[in-house]
Design a protein around this motif. Structure first.
Motif, mmCIF file in Angstrom:
data_model
loop_
_atom_site.group_PDB
_atom_site.id
_atom_site.type_symbol
_atom_site.label_atom_id
_atom_site.label_comp_id
_atom_site.label_asym_id
_atom_site.label_seq_id
_atom_site.Cartn_x
_atom_site.Cartn_y
_atom_site.Cartn_z
ATOM 1 N N ALA A 1 16.397 -33.836 -30.067
ATOM 2 C CA ALA A 1 16.530 -35.290 -30.272
ATOM 3 C C ALA A 1 17.147 -35.967 -29.057
ATOM 4 N N ASP A 2 18.182 -35.358 -28.477
ATOM 5 C CA ASP A 2 18.809 -35.961 -27.296
ATOM 6 C C ASP A 2 17.862 -35.983 -26.105
ATOM 7 N N THR B 1 15.334 -38.682 -26.791
ATOM 8 C CA THR B 1 15.988 -39.993 -26.696
ATOM 9 C C THR B 1 16.133 -40.403 -25.235
ATOM 10 N N THR C 1 14.146 -43.546 -23.510
ATOM 11 C CA THR C 1 14.964 -44.592 -22.902
ATOM 12 C C THR C 1 14.601 -44.773 -21.433
ATOM 13 N N GLY D 1 9.117 -45.842 -30.013
ATOM 14 C CA GLY D 1 9.860 -46.195 -28.803
ATOM 15 C C GLY D 1 9.375 -47.497 -28.202
ATOM 16 N N ALA E 1 21.200 -46.356 -26.640
ATOM 17 C CA ALA E 1 20.725 -44.982 -26.815
ATOM 18 C C ALA E 1 20.920 -44.505 -28.253
ATOM 19 N N VAL F 1 17.988 -45.642 -30.358
ATOM 20 C CA VAL F 1 16.799 -44.840 -30.041
ATOM 21 C C VAL F 1 16.960 -43.457 -30.655
ATOM 22 N N GLY F 2 18.151 -42.890 -30.551
ATOM 23 C CA GLY F 2 18.420 -41.571 -31.113
ATOM 24 C C GLY F 2 18.223 -41.518 -32.613
ATOM 25 N N VAL G 1 14.466 -41.340 -33.209
ATOM 26 C CA VAL G 1 13.956 -40.014 -32.838
ATOM 27 C C VAL G 1 14.350 -38.990 -33.899
ATOM 28 N N THR G 2 15.599 -39.029 -34.329
ATOM 29 C CA THR G 2 16.084 -38.092 -35.356
ATOM 30 C C THR G 2 15.306 -38.256 -36.657
#
Length: 195
Positions: free
Chosen positions: A85-86, A89, A93, A165, A179, A182-183, A186-187
């Motif tokens: 995920a990170d 992300t 971004t 995104g 962030a 966005v995270g 994504v998660t």
């Protein structure tokens, strides 16, 4: 405009000028005169390097697409490190924090440009297609490492990540999402497949 001024990398200067115009004023403000004025060069410089303005715009999009290929390599190299995920992300971004959203708007704004780009990108929207391929390659690598479920549908996850995104960053005049926002997206998309 002064003539006889040597430009070190005219193509890059013109592309960067076009990107600044896109970010500040949007696709309707992008003209050959606006680009050369922003780049600080004579209008003829653009036409010495490109057959016409649509050729310039197509090359701009292809150049920015090549940057995604560089980002894709870095993202795939990150497979197995950090969290999935990170990593995604950060990639989203970086991708949408650039002029990518404005360039996608340009592609959809100018029919002739999209027609020219169909020669190299027969399906999808240029930049978004490359970004989707980037996410798919990365997710495939992570699936191979067991960090994504073996049955995960990468072909659905990748465009879902890119679409979400793009929507997060689509407000050209607003403040880009943090962030953490966005995270969260994504998660949520990876829920059930991330290990």
């Amino acid at each position: 405009m002064p003539t006889g001024v040597v430009l070190r990398d005219a193509r890059r200067q013109l592309f960067d000028a076009a990107e600044r115009i896109l970010l500040q004023d949007g696709p309707s403000a992008l003209t050959s005169r606006a680009v050369t004025t922003e780049a600080g060069c004579a209008k003829g410089v653009l036409h010495r390097h490109f057959t016409d303005f649509d050729d310039f715009l197509a090359e701009l999009v292809l150049d920015r697409g090549a940057r995604i290929e560089t980002q894709a390599k870095a993202l795939c190299d990150a497979a197995g490190t950090g969290t999935v995920a990170d990593n995604l992300t950060g990639a989203l971004t970086e991708l949408f924090g650039s002029a990518a959203v404005a360039i996608v708007a340009l592609v959809t704004f100018r029919d002739e440009l999209l027609t020219r780009l169909r020669r190299t990108t027969p399906a999808g929207i240029p930049l978004l297609a490359e970004a989707t391929a980037m996410c798919a390659s990365y997710l495939t690598a992570e699936r191979g490492l067991g960090r994504i479920a073996a049955g995960a549908d990468v072909g659905t996850l990748a465009p879902t990540l890119i679409g979400a995104g793009h929507l997060l960053f689509a407000d050209r005049k607003g403040t880009p999402p943090e962030a953490a926002a966005v995270g969260e997206v994504v998660t949520a998309i990876l829920a059930g497949v991330a290990r």
